[in-house]
Design an enzyme around this catalytic site. Structure first.
Site, short mmCIF file in Angstrom:
data_model
loop_
_atom_site.label_atom_id
_atom_site.label_comp_id
_atom_site.label_asym_id
_atom_site.label_seq_id
_atom_site.Cartn_x
_atom_site.Cartn_y
_atom_site.Cartn_z
N THR A 71 45.92 42.86 28.12
CA THR A 71 45.00 43.96 27.79
C THR A 71 45.07 44.31 26.31
O THR A 71 44.03 44.45 25.63
CB THR A 71 45.34 45.20 28.66
OG1 THR A 71 45.14 44.84 30.03
CG2 THR A 71 44.50 46.40 28.31
N ASN A 150 38.56 35.64 36.91
CA ASN A 150 39.70 36.07 37.73
C ASN A 150 39.36 36.31 39.21
O ASN A 150 40.24 36.40 40.04
CB ASN A 150 40.32 37.35 37.14
CG ASN A 150 39.30 38.43 36.88
OD1 ASN A 150 38.25 38.17 36.29
ND2 ASN A 150 39.55 39.63 37.32
N GLN A 180 43.67 34.08 32.68
CA GLN A 180 43.72 33.36 33.96
C GLN A 180 43.70 31.83 33.77
O GLN A 180 43.83 31.10 34.76
CB GLN A 180 42.56 33.77 34.88
CG GLN A 180 42.61 35.21 35.34
CD GLN A 180 43.75 35.51 36.31
OE1 GLN A 180 44.41 34.62 36.82
NE2 GLN A 180 43.98 36.79 36.55
N SER A 200 48.76 36.19 28.73
CA SER A 200 49.64 37.22 29.28
C SER A 200 50.83 36.57 29.99
O SER A 200 50.66 35.58 30.72
CB SER A 200 48.84 38.08 30.26
OG SER A 200 49.69 38.98 30.92
N HIS A 202 52.98 37.77 32.39
CA HIS A 202 53.31 37.94 33.82
C HIS A 202 52.42 37.11 34.74
O HIS A 202 52.63 37.06 35.94
CB HIS A 202 53.29 39.43 34.21
CG HIS A 202 51.94 40.08 34.30
ND1 HIS A 202 51.32 40.32 35.50
CD2 HIS A 202 51.10 40.53 33.35
CE1 HIS A 202 50.16 40.92 35.29
NE2 HIS A 202 50.00 41.06 33.99
N THR A 238 58.10 47.82 18.06
CA THR A 238 59.26 46.92 18.19
C THR A 238 59.01 45.93 19.32
O THR A 238 58.62 46.31 20.42
CB THR A 238 60.54 47.74 18.48
OG1 THR A 238 60.69 48.69 17.43
CG2 THR A 238 61.77 46.85 18.56
N CYS A 323 42.00 44.43 40.03
CA CYS A 323 41.62 45.48 39.09
C CYS A 323 40.28 46.10 39.44
O CYS A 323 39.78 46.94 38.71
CB CYS A 323 41.54 44.92 37.67
SG CYS A 323 43.04 44.12 37.19
N1 PLP Z 1 42.09 39.28 31.51
C1 PLP Z 1 42.01 38.76 32.74
C2 PLP Z 1 40.98 37.71 33.02
C3 PLP Z 1 42.86 39.20 33.75
O1 PLP Z 1 42.77 38.67 34.98
C4 PLP Z 1 43.83 40.21 33.43
C5 PLP Z 1 44.74 40.72 34.48
O2 PLP Z 1 44.56 40.50 35.66
C6 PLP Z 1 43.88 40.70 32.13
C7 PLP Z 1 42.99 40.22 31.20
C8 PLP Z 1 44.87 41.76 31.74
O3 PLP Z 1 46.15 41.22 31.54
P1 PLP Z 1 47.44 42.17 31.58
O4 PLP Z 1 47.69 42.52 33.01
O5 PLP Z 1 48.54 41.34 30.99
O6 PLP Z 1 47.14 43.36 30.75
#
Ligand code: PLP
Length: 376
Positions: A71, A150, A180, A200, A202, A238, A323
């Site tokens: 994000t 996603n 993704q 990302s 995670h 940091t 989401c």
């Molecule tokens: N972009 C996409 C296509 C995602 O699927 C997601 C999270 O599901 C994000 C951005 C956001 O990533 P994060 O959870 O690391 O903020």
């Protein structure tokens, strides 16, 4: 049996990631900006980690900036690019089914006077290149699209957009939200002319709390987060060292994209085949979607009821995208699925840990869901 099929929401951290994070918390807890031995050690680990992420994209480590998550990478790229180029033009081209971390930045830029064009996907969940060709012009300053959707797993033509930007004599920067797609498909930002790319940790078996933004060598954007100037001023704050070390450990561990893709393809193909033998199961993901994401509808069972039922049987899946709680899916709406199909859609997202036995258990549980829930 416990079956985790929600890997697009988040993945289980791998042992290597957990061990790296623990080592940093217990032993190498220094701040990489500190000018003493603990700081130097942390700074060395930071640069080694940067090198690993850079290698995974075949780019220079100088192009990788650590952020707290996908994000923040998306916000930094989009606001940074728009603020830097706003004197050259006020048009932005994006898609109508971006993740909220892109879509909501676009809402804000639209309020601030940018002309935001959102291209809707077609009935296959895809956006043909010709749509970008018509939308991009010499006033366009940013084109932002996801690499992989996603919700349904479509791969967008992110690798062919730069040529259009050049042909249209546009100053536009190309931003790709690869959250993704990263480590699932081969994305080489330099080769595709991507200027900015978000990933990302995670989603790749590391921890929540770390991500990265790739910024091409010759691209300068204004920072969005201001502070102590870490990450070359692009993302102050940091650095979350245990998370960053875990991120690089997980990426190293994932290794070869192709062999994992083949394994998941086999598993996904098997699961789809078994599911489609059941009356009332419909496949929403297009045939050319990545095998990691399978969107299906279970006729007559509302999405959240399926999620709850599966959860009670030890299976984790999500209703559309994690989401999009409470919103009707943009992707499925654009694909012109009936409201009944959309409201009964669930997303299964696979990873290398899943097994054929788990696919069989899921299939049987779907059959049971139809018989048990229709009795009520
Ligand atoms: N972009 C996409 C296509 C995602 O699927 C997601 C999270 O599901 C994000 C951005 C956001 O990533 P994060 O959870 O690391 O903020």
């Amino acid at each position: 049996m416990q079956v985790y099929l929600d890997n697009s929401a988040t993945t289980m951290p791998c042992e290597a990631a957990i061990n790296s994070a623990l080592r940093l918390m217990k032993e190498e807890f220094g701040n990489p900006s500190s000018l003493h031995s603990k700081g130097f050690d942390a700074s060395q680990i930071l640069e080694q980690s940067r090198g690993v992420i850079a290698d995974s994209l075949s780019v220079s480590p100088n192009c990788i900036y650590f952020t707290p998550c996908g994000t923040v990478s998306n916000n930094t790229a989009i606001f940074g690019a728009a603020n830097t180029l706003k004197r050259r033009g006020r048009k932005i081209v994006t898609t109508a089914f971006e993740h909220p971390s892109v879509a909501k930045c676009m809402d804000k830029l639209s309020e601030d006077g940018f002309d935001v064009v959102r291209i809707a996907p077609d009935v296959n969940g895809n956006i043909p290149l010709s749509e970008f060709e018509s939308a991009i012009d010499e006033n366009t300053v940013l084109v932002s699209l996801m690499a992989v959707n996603n919700e349904v797993g479509t791969v967008l033509p992110f690798d062919k957009i730069k040529k259009i930007i050049k042909r249209k004599n546009s100053y536009a920067l190309l931003h790709v939200d690869a959250v993704q797609g990263y480590m699932k498909i081969n994305i080489k930002p330099e080769k595709c002319g991507i200027d900015l790319m978000s990933v990302s940790a995670h989603k790749v078996h590391a921890l929540k709390g770390s991500g990265a933004l790739y910024i091409a060598k010759d691209v300068r954007i204004k920072p969005y987060i201001l502070g102590g100037g870490q990450e070359n001023g692009i993302c102050s704050g940091t650095q979350a060292m245990p998370n960053i070390a875990a991120f690089s450990a997980a990426v190293k561990e994932l290794g070869d994209i192709k062999s994992r893709y083949e394994k998941i393809s086999e598993l996904g193909f098997y699961l789809k085949n078994e599911l489609l033998k059941i009356d009332g199961v419909y496949l929403n993901s297009p045939d050319d979607a990545i095998p990691y994401i399978i969107n299906i509808s279970l006729q007559g069972i509302p999405s959240q009821v399926s999620v709850n039922y599966m959860s009670s049987k030890g299976i984790c899946i999500s209703a559309g995208s994690a989401c999009s709680k409470g919103h009707r899916s943009e992707a499925l709406t654009a694909m012109r699925l009936s409201p009944e199909r959309i409201d009964s859609a669930v997303r299964l997202s696979l990873c290398y840990n899943n097994t054929k036995e788990e696919m069989d258990y899921f299939t049987v549980t779907v059959k049971n869901a139809f018989s048990e829930l229709s009795k009520k």
